[in-house]
Design a protein around this motif. Structure first.
Motif, PDB file in Angstrom:
ATOM      1  N   LEU A  86     -28.152  -4.846   8.091  1.00 13.71           N
ATOM      2  CA  LEU A  86     -27.237  -3.711   7.985  1.00 13.71           C
ATOM      3  C   LEU A  86     -25.866  -4.152   7.493  1.00 13.71           C
ATOM      4  CD1 LEU A  86     -28.170  -1.764  11.219  1.00 13.71           C
ATOM      5  CD2 LEU A  86     -29.108  -1.543   8.921  1.00 13.71           C
ATOM      6  N   LYS A  87     -25.237  -3.259   6.769  1.00  8.61           N
ATOM      7  CA  LYS A  87     -23.909  -3.541   6.234  1.00  8.61           C
ATOM      8  C   LYS A  87     -22.948  -2.417   6.645  1.00  8.61           C
ATOM      9  CE  LYS A  87     -25.674  -6.323   2.459  1.00  8.61           C
ATOM     10  NZ  LYS A  87     -26.645  -6.852   3.344  1.00  8.61           N
ATOM     11  N   PRO A  88     -22.560  -2.422   7.920  1.00  8.25           N
ATOM     12  CA  PRO A  88     -21.685  -1.345   8.400  1.00  8.25           C
ATOM     13  C   PRO A  88     -20.248  -1.527   7.924  1.00  8.25           C
ATOM     14  CG  PRO A  88     -21.956  -2.981  10.096  1.00  8.25           C
ATOM     15  CD  PRO A  88     -22.843  -3.397   8.949  1.00  8.25           C
ATOM     16  N   ILE A  89     -19.443  -0.523   8.152  1.00  4.49           N
ATOM     17  CA  ILE A  89     -18.007  -0.633   7.895  1.00  4.49           C
ATOM     18  C   ILE A  89     -17.437  -1.511   9.001  1.00  4.49           C
ATOM     19  CG2 ILE A  89     -15.816   0.622   7.845  1.00  4.49           C
ATOM     20  CD1 ILE A  89     -17.436   3.043   6.793  1.00  4.49           C
ATOM     21  N   VAL A  90     -16.739  -2.567   8.597  1.00  8.30           N
ATOM     22  CA  VAL A  90     -16.175  -3.505   9.568  1.00  8.30           C
ATOM     23  C   VAL A  90     -14.653  -3.382   9.550  1.00  8.30           C
ATOM     24  CG1 VAL A  90     -15.943  -5.941  10.202  1.00  8.30           C
ATOM     25  CG2 VAL A  90     -18.119  -5.081   9.310  1.00  8.30           C
ATOM     26  N   TYR A  91     -14.082  -3.294  10.745  1.00 10.02           N
ATOM     27  CA  TYR A  91     -12.635  -3.191  10.899  1.00 10.02           C
ATOM     28  C   TYR A  91     -12.234  -3.989  12.132  1.00 10.02           C
ATOM     29  CZ  TYR A  91      -7.995  -1.086  11.353  1.00 10.02           C
ATOM     30  OH  TYR A  91      -6.642  -0.894  11.450  1.00 10.02           O
ATOM     31  N   LYS A  92     -11.290  -4.897  11.952  1.00  8.48           N
ATOM     32  CA  LYS A  92     -10.773  -5.732  13.033  1.00  8.48           C
ATOM     33  C   LYS A  92     -11.894  -6.423  13.818  1.00  8.48           C
ATOM     34  CE  LYS A  92      -6.366  -3.420  13.611  1.00  8.48           C
ATOM     35  NZ  LYS A  92      -5.395  -2.856  14.542  1.00  8.48           N
ATOM     36  N   GLY A  93     -12.904  -6.902  13.094  1.00  2.77           N
ATOM     37  CA  GLY A  93     -13.963  -7.667  13.727  1.00  2.77           C
ATOM     38  C   GLY A  93     -15.038  -6.852  14.421  1.00  2.77           C
ATOM     39  N   TYR A  94     -15.057  -5.559  14.210  1.00  7.79           N
ATOM     40  CA  TYR A  94     -16.054  -4.682  14.813  1.00  7.79           C
ATOM     41  C   TYR A  94     -16.723  -3.828  13.742  1.00  7.79           C
ATOM     42  CZ  TYR A  94     -14.174  -5.494  19.509  1.00  7.79           C
ATOM     43  OH  TYR A  94     -13.783  -6.063  20.686  1.00  7.79           O
ATOM     44  N   ALA A  95     -17.969  -3.444  14.018  1.00  8.41           N
ATOM     45  CA  ALA A  95     -18.644  -2.458  13.171  1.00  8.41           C
ATOM     46  C   ALA A  95     -18.266  -1.084  13.706  1.00  8.41           C
ATOM     47  CB  ALA A  95     -20.154  -2.646  13.247  1.00  8.41           C
ATOM     48  N   ILE A  96     -17.771  -0.239  12.829  1.00  7.38           N
ATOM     49  CA  ILE A  96     -17.400   1.122  13.209  1.00  7.38           C
ATOM     50  C   ILE A  96     -18.662   1.979  13.175  1.00  7.38           C
ATOM     51  CG2 ILE A  96     -15.953   3.113  12.627  1.00  7.38           C
ATOM     52  CD1 ILE A  96     -14.336   0.602  13.412  1.00  7.38           C
ATOM     53  N   VAL A  97     -18.909   2.720  14.255  1.00  4.39           N
ATOM     54  CA  VAL A  97     -20.082   3.592  14.308  1.00  4.39           C
ATOM     55  C   VAL A  97     -19.624   5.047  14.355  1.00  4.39           C
ATOM     56  CG1 VAL A  97     -21.465   1.803  15.410  1.00  4.39           C
ATOM     57  CG2 VAL A  97     -20.332   3.501  16.835  1.00  4.39           C
ATOM     58  N   GLY A  98     -20.542   5.957  14.121  1.00  5.24           N
ATOM     59  CA  GLY A  98     -20.187   7.373  14.021  1.00  5.24           C
ATOM     60  C   GLY A  98     -20.208   8.134  15.325  1.00  5.24           C
ATOM     61  N   LEU A  99     -19.870   7.475  16.428  1.00  2.67           N
ATOM     62  CA  LEU A  99     -19.796   8.134  17.735  1.00  2.67           C
ATOM     63  C   LEU A  99     -18.400   7.902  18.285  1.00  2.67           C
ATOM     64  CD1 LEU A  99     -21.078   9.553  20.198  1.00  2.67           C
ATOM     65  CD2 LEU A  99     -21.936   7.318  20.935  1.00  2.67           C
ATOM     66  N   ASN A 100     -17.664   8.991  18.516  1.00  2.26           N
ATOM     67  CA  ASN A 100     -16.262   8.896  18.896  1.00  2.26           C
ATOM     68  C   ASN A 100     -15.897   9.957  19.922  1.00  2.26           C
ATOM     69  OD1 ASN A 100     -15.524   7.005  16.575  1.00  2.26           O
ATOM     70  ND2 ASN A 100     -16.330   8.774  15.482  1.00  2.26           N
ATOM     71  N   ALA A 101     -14.775   9.749  20.570  1.00  6.56           N
ATOM     72  CA  ALA A 101     -14.171  10.779  21.413  1.00  6.56           C
ATOM     73  C   ALA A 101     -12.868  11.170  20.715  1.00  6.56           C
ATOM     74  CB  ALA A 101     -13.909  10.251  22.812  1.00  6.56           C
ATOM     75  N   VAL A 102     -12.682  12.451  20.502  1.00  9.43           N
ATOM     76  CA  VAL A 102     -11.520  12.936  19.764  1.00  9.43           C
ATOM     77  C   VAL A 102     -10.529  13.545  20.747  1.00  9.43           C
ATOM     78  CG1 VAL A 102     -10.730  14.446  17.902  1.00  9.43           C
ATOM     79  CG2 VAL A 102     -12.996  13.379  17.765  1.00  9.43           C
ATOM     80  N   GLY A 103      -9.395  12.863  20.893  1.00  8.34           N
ATOM     81  CA  GLY A 103      -8.349  13.320  21.797  1.00  8.34           C
ATOM     82  C   GLY A 103      -7.071  13.612  21.048  1.00  8.34           C
ATOM     83  N   THR A 104      -5.982  13.735  21.791  1.00  4.83           N
ATOM     84  CA  THR A 104      -4.706  14.143  21.202  1.00  4.83           C
ATOM     85  C   THR A 104      -3.638  13.058  21.212  1.00  4.83           C
ATOM     86  OG1 THR A 104      -4.047  15.025  23.358  1.00  4.83           O
ATOM     87  CG2 THR A 104      -5.064  16.569  21.801  1.00  4.83           C
ATOM     88  N   GLU A 105      -3.895  11.922  21.904  1.00  9.04           N
ATOM     89  CA  GLU A 105      -2.858  10.897  22.055  1.00  9.04           C
ATOM     90  C   GLU A 105      -3.392   9.504  21.745  1.00  9.04           C
ATOM     91  OE1 GLU A 105      -1.390  11.060  26.037  1.00  9.04           O
ATOM     92  OE2 GLU A 105      -0.991  13.195  25.942  1.00  9.04           O
ATOM     93  N   GLY A 106      -3.038   8.968  20.613  1.00  7.82           N
ATOM     94  CA  GLY A 106      -3.382   7.588  20.306  1.00  7.82           C
ATOM     95  C   GLY A 106      -4.873   7.365  20.107  1.00  7.82           C
ATOM     96  N   GLU A 107      -5.230   6.067  20.007  1.00  3.61           N
ATOM     97  CA  GLU A 107      -6.614   5.721  19.722  1.00  3.61           C
ATOM     98  C   GLU A 107      -6.900   4.311  20.235  1.00  3.61           C
ATOM     99  OE1 GLU A 107      -9.511   5.428  15.801  1.00  3.61           O
ATOM    100  OE2 GLU A 107      -7.358   5.601  15.535  1.00  3.61           O
ATOM    101  N   GLU A 108      -8.116   4.128  20.769  1.00  5.55           N
ATOM    102  CA  GLU A 108      -8.567   2.818  21.221  1.00  5.55           C
ATOM    103  C   GLU A 108      -9.996   2.616  20.748  1.00  5.55           C
ATOM    104  OE1 GLU A 108      -8.435   2.784  25.481  1.00  5.55           O
ATOM    105  OE2 GLU A 108      -6.256   3.016  25.555  1.00  5.55           O
ATOM    106  N   PHE A 109     -10.388   1.354  20.615  1.00  5.18           N
ATOM    107  CA  PHE A 109     -11.791   1.052  20.341  1.00  5.18           C
ATOM    108  C   PHE A 109     -12.576   1.166  21.640  1.00  5.18           C
ATOM    109  CE2 PHE A 109     -11.474  -1.933  16.391  1.00  5.18           C
ATOM    110  CZ  PHE A 109     -11.116  -0.843  15.622  1.00  5.18           C
ATOM    111  N   PHE A 110     -13.831   1.603  21.528  1.00  6.77           N
ATOM    112  CA  PHE A 110     -14.724   1.649  22.673  1.00  6.77           C
ATOM    113  C   PHE A 110     -16.015   0.944  22.285  1.00  6.77           C
ATOM    114  CE2 PHE A 110     -18.122   3.554  25.224  1.00  6.77           C
ATOM    115  CZ  PHE A 110     -17.646   3.232  26.483  1.00  6.77           C
TER     116      PHE A 110
END
Length: 179
Positions: A126-150
């Protein structure tokens, strides 16, 4: 609430991805069936996805129409309409209820969580999108303040089906895992 993002143009695939079959089931149904084990689910459609709309109507799946101008624009629209939510791409055919549960438990309703996989968990093909040493996946929590990796642990989340080759790979995996 979990919202399945299914309103994109599918430009790399050349056809509507949510209705394409993996393991003899449309990808949208695979994602929906796992998501509904965890929470209320809504599918985000747009004018770009008429076949996906037909599938939702036929299967009795609730949906909402978004402007369809782009992924980020649609997320912002949905956040304004519904408040914080869990989002998942319709092209993640191997997402599991346990993945939804993990991100839901970690979500405080404010800080957005971007689902990631440590690269050591990503299958070699697999060749996922890599950012800051992690593969970004299409599962997220959408909030209103800032952002963190999970960090998630399901290696098959690295397979986002965006191209005909990835669809073939997903079907081979579905045969191997019996799903």
């Amino acid at each position: 609430m979990i919202i399945i993002m299914a309103g994109g143009r599918s430009s790399r695939m050349g056809r509507e991805k949510p209705v394409l079959k993996v393991g003899n089931r449309p990808m949208l149904l695979r994602v929906y069936e796992e998501a509904k084990k965890v929470d209320e689910v809504l599918v985000a459609l747009s004018r770009n996805t008429p076949k996906t709309r037909e599938l939702c109507l036929r299967e009795g799946i609730p949906f909402v129409e978004t402007p369809g101008k782009g992924y980020v624009e649609d997320l912002i629209y949905l956040l304004r309409e519904f408040g914080p939510f869990i989002s998942v791409s319709a092209d993640l055919p191997f997402v599991r209820a346990s993945d939804f549960l993990a991100i839901k438990k970690a979500f405080d309703g404010k800080t957005s969580l971007t689902g990631v996989l440590p690269l050591r968990l990503v299958p070699k093909d697999l060749k996922p999108i890599v950012y800051k040493g992690y593969a970004i996946v299409g599962l997220n929590a959408v909030g209103t303040e800032g952002e963190e990796f999970f960090e998630l642990s399901n290696p098959l989340l690295a397979l986002n089906v965006n191209t005909p080759e990835e669809l073939k790979l997903a079907n081979r995996i579905a045969c191997l895992v019996g799903k």
